[in-house]
Design an enzyme around this catalytic site. Sequence first.
Site, short mmCIF file in Angstrom:
data_model
loop_
_atom_site.label_atom_id
_atom_site.label_comp_id
_atom_site.label_asym_id
_atom_site.label_seq_id
_atom_site.Cartn_x
_atom_site.Cartn_y
_atom_site.Cartn_z
N GLY A 1 -5.03 -33.69 10.91
CA GLY A 1 -5.80 -33.58 11.88
C GLY A 1 -7.08 -32.64 11.54
O GLY A 1 -6.75 -31.12 10.51
N ASP B 1 -1.37 -21.27 25.20
CA ASP B 1 -1.58 -21.74 26.04
C ASP B 1 -3.40 -21.07 26.62
O ASP B 1 -3.71 -20.18 27.61
CB ASP B 1 -1.10 -21.65 27.11
CG ASP B 1 -1.62 -22.39 28.38
OD1 ASP B 1 -2.89 -23.70 27.84
OD2 ASP B 1 -1.05 -23.25 29.21
N GLY C 1 -10.03 -28.44 22.27
CA GLY C 1 -10.68 -29.15 23.74
C GLY C 1 -10.23 -30.23 24.33
O GLY C 1 -8.66 -31.11 23.53
N SER D 1 -18.52 -31.04 19.10
CA SER D 1 -18.76 -32.27 19.09
C SER D 1 -19.71 -33.33 19.17
O SER D 1 -21.24 -32.49 19.70
CB SER D 1 -17.19 -33.58 20.01
OG SER D 1 -17.74 -34.69 20.24
N TYR E 1 -16.65 -33.61 29.55
CA TYR E 1 -16.55 -33.43 28.51
C TYR E 1 -17.82 -32.60 26.94
O TYR E 1 -17.76 -31.67 26.59
CB TYR E 1 -16.19 -34.41 27.82
CG TYR E 1 -15.61 -33.90 26.03
CD1 TYR E 1 -14.50 -34.13 25.82
CD2 TYR E 1 -16.54 -34.78 25.11
CE1 TYR E 1 -13.96 -33.51 24.26
CE2 TYR E 1 -15.82 -34.93 23.79
CZ TYR E 1 -14.76 -33.69 23.63
OH TYR E 1 -14.76 -33.87 22.28
N LYS F 1 -18.51 -29.74 25.33
CA LYS F 1 -18.38 -28.73 24.14
C LYS F 1 -20.31 -29.27 24.04
O LYS F 1 -20.92 -27.63 22.84
CB LYS F 1 -18.63 -30.45 23.52
CG LYS F 1 -17.04 -31.43 23.43
CD LYS F 1 -16.16 -29.57 22.38
CE LYS F 1 -15.26 -30.22 22.84
NZ LYS F 1 -14.20 -29.20 21.42
N THR G 1 -8.67 -38.81 12.62
CA THR G 1 -6.91 -38.31 13.02
C THR G 1 -6.61 -38.79 13.55
O THR G 1 -6.47 -40.21 14.37
CB THR G 1 -7.87 -36.55 13.56
OG1 THR G 1 -8.71 -36.72 14.72
CG2 THR G 1 -9.11 -35.96 12.90
#
Length: 283
Positions: free
Chosen positions: A49, A95, A124, A172, A185, A189, A220
């Site tokens: 990963g 966390d 993410g 991303s 999302y 990002k 990944t």
Amino acid sequence: MLETRPDRQLYDPALGQAAAAGRLAGRRVLVVGAGQRPSPPDEPEPPVGNGRAIAVLCAREGARVCCADLDLAGAKETAAWITREGGFASAVAADVSQPDAIEAMVQAADETLGGLDGLVVNVGIANRNGFGRETADAWDAVQNVNLRAHMLSAQAAAARMPVGASMVFVSSTASISPQSGLPAYETSKAGLAALARAVAYAGQPQGLRANVIAPGLIDTPLGRDASRARPARAARPLPFGRQGTAWEVAHAILFLLSAESSYVNGQVLIADGGLSIGAVRSA
């Protein structure tokens, strides 16, 4: 050992086989999101990963590394890999959706490593809500992990970092394209670019740099899970006929952390092989 393939841009760095050169010698780096989800037991040649590759490569290049992750077991596995190779690594559970946990994580890394010269925030989440179906709570949950966590990590780290430190936020290519259909999302990002600029601007007096890397389709465990859920994700023509590797993402981050990128600040480096410009071919 996998072989290099120049026609596919597969060289030793992309395969995790590059010779170390001490590019982070003496550095102390916190990698947030250094664990990884397990691959299925029958997975052929399970990939590494992004977070694990980043942490391992930093250690190979001479850094002491703190591996932070929501999954402590995953962070410990990454730290164990580094230790087996003769490096120094610690592991901490965090966390990052909880502000107090971020402060505790950075403090633990600072104490364990004896200081902080580098920060990589590689976390993410996403929900499946398209525009018109989003809710306030679901939106906030994504923003809190994908953007607020980076801001709070950066603030906590910057207060402890010496002159010449560097931060990298992992974004991303969804930040520059609406094609995922997931606005929470995509916007979270995209916000990392503005955050990096803000940190770079504020950090100039202390010689602190902050940049963003925006990976494309990367092979990944998480990526393979996404492809199993949406087979069309990886079925399209891709740059050099393949997905990227986590090691390629890690090497780009290594450059941004190292002194080699000393005049690169507040920028976004897109690592997608050319997918975002349409440079693709069939496998």
